[in-house]
Design an enzyme around this catalytic site. Structure first.
Site, mmCIF file in Angstrom:
data_model
loop_
_atom_site.group_PDB
_atom_site.id
_atom_site.type_symbol
_atom_site.label_atom_id
_atom_site.label_comp_id
_atom_site.label_asym_id
_atom_site.label_seq_id
_atom_site.Cartn_x
_atom_site.Cartn_y
_atom_site.Cartn_z
ATOM 1 N N ASP A 32 0.780 -1.246 0.000
ATOM 2 C CA ASP A 32 0.000 0.000 0.000
ATOM 3 C C ASP A 32 0.813 1.300 0.000
ATOM 4 O OD1 ASP A 32 -1.920 -1.941 0.221
ATOM 5 O OD2 ASP A 32 -2.790 -1.218 2.092
ATOM 6 N N GLU A 80 -4.696 -0.794 -1.349
ATOM 7 C CA GLU A 80 -6.007 -0.835 -0.693
ATOM 8 C C GLU A 80 -6.943 0.122 -1.425
ATOM 9 O OE1 GLU A 80 -6.049 0.016 3.546
ATOM 10 O OE2 GLU A 80 -8.235 0.238 3.562
ATOM 11 N N LYS A 137 -6.773 -4.806 -3.176
ATOM 12 C CA LYS A 137 -7.422 -5.448 -2.031
ATOM 13 C C LYS A 137 -8.428 -4.490 -1.394
ATOM 14 C CE LYS A 137 -3.584 -4.312 1.152
ATOM 15 N NZ LYS A 137 -4.281 -3.518 2.150
ATOM 16 N N LYS A 140 -7.675 -4.714 4.789
ATOM 17 C CA LYS A 140 -6.345 -4.387 5.302
ATOM 18 C C LYS A 140 -5.359 -5.513 4.958
ATOM 19 C CE LYS A 140 -8.138 -0.687 7.109
ATOM 20 N NZ LYS A 140 -8.132 0.526 6.241
ATOM 21 N N VAL A 165 3.201 0.279 4.261
ATOM 22 C CA VAL A 165 2.487 1.039 5.293
ATOM 23 C C VAL A 165 1.059 0.515 5.458
ATOM 24 C CG1 VAL A 165 3.849 3.105 4.889
ATOM 25 C CG2 VAL A 165 1.730 2.820 3.610
ATOM 26 N N THR A 166 0.521 0.692 6.662
ATOM 27 C CA THR A 166 1.216 1.100 7.873
ATOM 28 C C THR A 166 1.566 -0.147 8.683
ATOM 29 O OG1 THR A 166 -0.853 1.385 9.148
ATOM 30 C CG2 THR A 166 -0.022 3.300 7.978
ATOM 31 N N CYS A 170 -2.023 -2.499 7.807
ATOM 32 C CA CYS A 170 -2.019 -3.423 6.658
ATOM 33 C C CYS A 170 -0.812 -4.352 6.628
ATOM 34 C CB CYS A 170 -2.152 -2.637 5.358
ATOM 35 S SG CYS A 170 -3.800 -1.909 5.203
ATOM 36 N N GLN A 210 8.010 -14.000 21.255
ATOM 37 C CA GLN A 210 7.651 -15.406 21.482
ATOM 38 C C GLN A 210 8.306 -16.330 20.445
ATOM 39 O OE1 GLN A 210 3.487 -16.080 22.758
ATOM 40 N NE2 GLN A 210 3.136 -13.948 22.125
HETATM 41 N N1 TIU Z 1 -2.617 0.353 4.300
HETATM 42 C C1 TIU Z 1 -3.067 0.577 5.539
HETATM 43 O O1 TIU Z 1 -2.374 0.384 6.519
HETATM 44 N N2 TIU Z 1 -4.373 1.093 5.642
HETATM 45 C C2 TIU Z 1 -4.765 1.898 6.663
HETATM 46 O O2 TIU Z 1 -5.919 2.295 6.707
HETATM 47 N N3 TIU Z 1 -3.820 2.261 7.578
HETATM 48 C C3 TIU Z 1 -3.954 3.148 8.593
HETATM 49 O O3 TIU Z 1 -3.051 3.237 9.418
HETATM 50 N N4 TIU Z 1 -5.046 3.892 8.673
#
Ligand code: TIU
Length: 234
Positions: A32, A80, A137, A140, A165-166, A170, A210
């Protein structure tokens, strides 16, 4: 693509322990890296976030992407987003919270988080080559409601180098999905970023805790070193 008959092995200096990978069965998965998350006026900013927090991941990803391209590794980019008619966007997602603009609303980079709009596209620095895989997609995780499993099976992939990210949204969701499907995931620490630095730190810790409950964590330098010092067997 790399030949799968002769394994080319590299050892990544990772946490919680080093991991040996055959690059022929390894894919780079970039999550993303879209204008909607990285730039002002996109989905990330409508949620109230400081998008400048994510810029630090671009250079490390660029370096690993170049190395992956040079070695012929499979590269997968995810995005996304939703169909223009929002038929794949659950009301529970669209109606949530009090964003400045909602998914589908017109914004400065086109409709927010909608496929085909400028904001939905990947940033120019990391733009996919025509030969690379793009997974669109709606959620997430990169496995939910996508063809990713089929693509990875088609290429004989068993291991994923994951960045993007993030970190805690995701990237973590995708790594958890992948781990349950049997993939070894190595998350590139400086190739991930969050709007919340403390969530980035904890998101990485959760993966490697772990004994590596979800996978391994290594920085881009360690991944690049492992690619450079690989040995071909047989
Ligand atoms: N790609 C992804 O992480 N989608 C999000 O909505 N991330 C946020 O941190 N909002």
């Amino acid at each position: 693509m790399l030949s799968s008959t002769k394994p080319t092995l590299g050892v990544i200096s990772a946490e919680p322990e080093p991991i040996q990978l055959d690059w022929a069965s390894t894919a780079l998965v970039i999550i993303d890296m879209q204008r909607d998350f990285m730039e002002p006026g996109g989905f990330g900013e409508t949620l109230g976030n400081d998008v400048s927090q994510l810029a630090r991941a671009v250079k490390p990803i660029g370096a690993v992407l170049k190395a992956a391209r040079d070695t012929g590794m499979l590269v997968v980019h995810t995005r996304e987003g939703h169909l223009p008619d929002l038929s794949d966007a659950p009301p529970a997602k669209v109606e949530r919270g009090a964003p400045s603009l909602r998914i589908g609303d017109p914004g400065p980079m086109g409709r927010i988080l909608i496929r085909g709009e400028a904001g939905h596209d990947i940033i120019p620095e990391l733009y996919p080559l025509d030969s690379e895989v793009i997974i669109d997609k709606p959620g997430k995780g990169a496995f939910y409601a996508t063809e990713l499993t089929d693509v990875l099976e088609q290429y004989g992939i068993e291991n994923l180098l994951v960045c993007g990210v993030t970190t805690e949204v995701c990237v973590n969701t995708t790594v958890r999905e992948a781990n349950d499907r049997g993939y070894r995931c190595v998350v590139i620490s400086d190739g991930c970023a969050s709007y919340f630095p403390e969530f980035h730190e904890m998101g990485l810790k959760m993966i490697k805790a772990q004994g590596g409950i979800f996978g391994w964590v290594a920085d881009s330098a360690a991944v690049l070193e492992a690619m450079k010092t690989s040995t071909t067997q047989g």
